[in-house]
Design a protein around this motif. Structure first.
Motif, short mmCIF file in Angstrom:
data_model
loop_
_atom_site.label_atom_id
_atom_site.label_comp_id
_atom_site.label_asym_id
_atom_site.label_seq_id
_atom_site.Cartn_x
_atom_site.Cartn_y
_atom_site.Cartn_z
N LYS A 148 -4.71 1.98 7.75
CA LYS A 148 -3.30 2.37 7.88
C LYS A 148 -2.42 1.55 6.96
CE LYS A 148 0.45 2.66 11.28
NZ LYS A 148 0.84 2.41 12.69
N LEU A 149 -2.66 0.24 6.89
CA LEU A 149 -1.84 -0.62 6.04
C LEU A 149 -2.10 -0.34 4.56
CD1 LEU A 149 0.15 -2.89 5.62
CD2 LEU A 149 -1.71 -4.54 5.94
N VAL A 150 -3.36 -0.13 4.21
CA VAL A 150 -3.69 0.19 2.81
C VAL A 150 -2.99 1.48 2.39
CG1 VAL A 150 -5.55 0.82 1.22
CG2 VAL A 150 -5.91 -0.99 2.90
N GLU A 151 -2.99 2.47 3.29
CA GLU A 151 -2.34 3.74 3.01
C GLU A 151 -0.84 3.56 2.81
OE1 GLU A 151 -2.77 8.24 4.79
OE2 GLU A 151 -2.51 6.58 6.22
N MET A 152 -0.23 2.74 3.65
CA MET A 152 1.21 2.50 3.56
C MET A 152 1.57 1.79 2.26
SD MET A 152 1.90 1.27 7.49
CE MET A 152 3.67 1.05 7.33
N LEU A 153 0.81 0.76 1.93
CA LEU A 153 1.12 0.00 0.71
C LEU A 153 0.89 0.83 -0.54
CD1 LEU A 153 -0.46 -3.45 1.68
CD2 LEU A 153 1.98 -2.88 1.54
N THR A 154 -0.17 1.61 -0.54
CA THR A 154 -0.45 2.47 -1.69
C THR A 154 0.69 3.45 -1.91
OG1 THR A 154 -2.83 2.29 -1.32
CG2 THR A 154 -2.07 4.11 -2.70
N ASP A 155 1.17 4.04 -0.82
CA ASP A 155 2.27 5.00 -0.91
C ASP A 155 3.55 4.33 -1.40
OD1 ASP A 155 3.67 7.47 -0.51
OD2 ASP A 155 4.49 6.63 1.34
#
Length: 222
Positions: A148-155
């Motif tokens: 979830k955090l990786v997805e948020m940061l990537t976005d």
């Protein structure tokens, strides 16, 4: 004389060296197994300790990288909030110029496009940093974080990259030869306005909320 002769015939008696005794210690199978198990245990213990130390170091490094990202997100959030207000002013000035032919002549005079009349501090007020995120990626941080955090940061960083393109997009408009023609000034201003909306201004509110959400998520992981 006789005693002297007898003494010559006497044999010298050398002391006899005692045989060297060697002691052989006989070990049974249990002793060999015990020593082998002790060696194996020592090796395994060393491996476990090394793995533990490496994991502690990895956790410490990951925590440091996350803290750096968190601070970067905070700074970028503040920069984007200020930039949003700044670009709002640019859009208002563009709309004012579009409604007033007199102002259009001030923006474009003798083939010179006066960008400072519309954007006194330049197309963008701030650059949005991505250094902490790049450093973290170079240390292969993504497998150590929640998806979830990786997805948020990537976005977030993808959105920043799109916003940063606004300078190139706007430059392509007002540096074009056609934009220097007085009869094209309205089209030039409309294209500039559309670029701000499409690449930067309209993205800002959602991005600011994403900064807050990502910072909270990082705090849960620290």
């Amino acid at each position: 004389m006789e005693d002297h002769a007898n003494s010559r015939h006497k044999k010298t008696v050398q002391p006899v060296a005692k045989a060297r005794q060697e002691v052989y210690v006989l070990r049974d199978l249990k002793e060999y197994l015990g020593e082998s198990l002790l060696i194996i245990f020592s090796v395994l213990l060393a491996l476990v300790l090394t793995e533990f130390i490496n994991k502690q170091h990895e956790k410490s490094q990951t925590k440091e990288l996350l803290n750096n990202i968190k601070e970067e997100l905070k700074k970028n959030k503040q920069a984007e909030q200020e930039q949003y207000v700044y670009q709002q002013g640019i859009l208002k000035r563009i709309d004012s110029v579009l409604r007033d032919p007199g102002l259009q002549k001030k923006v474009l005079t003798d083939g010179t496009f006066h960008l400072d009349y519309l954007a006194p501090e330049g197309v963008s007020l701030h650059d949005l940093s991505r250094v902490a995120w790049q450093v973290a990626q170079s240390h292969d941080i993504t497998p150590k974080l929640e998806f979830k955090l990786v997805e948020m940061l990537t976005d977030i960083y993808d959105q920043q990259a799109r916003i940063d393109k606004i300078e190139d997009k706007e430059a392509a408009v007002f540096l074009n030869y056609e934009s220097r023609k007085p009869e094209n000034i309205r089209e030039t201003l409309i294209l500039m306005r559309d670029n701000y909306h499409g690449w930067a201004f309209d993205r800002a509110p959602a991005l600011i909320k994403k900064y807050d959400a990502a910072i909270k998520e990082i705090d849960r992981d620290l």
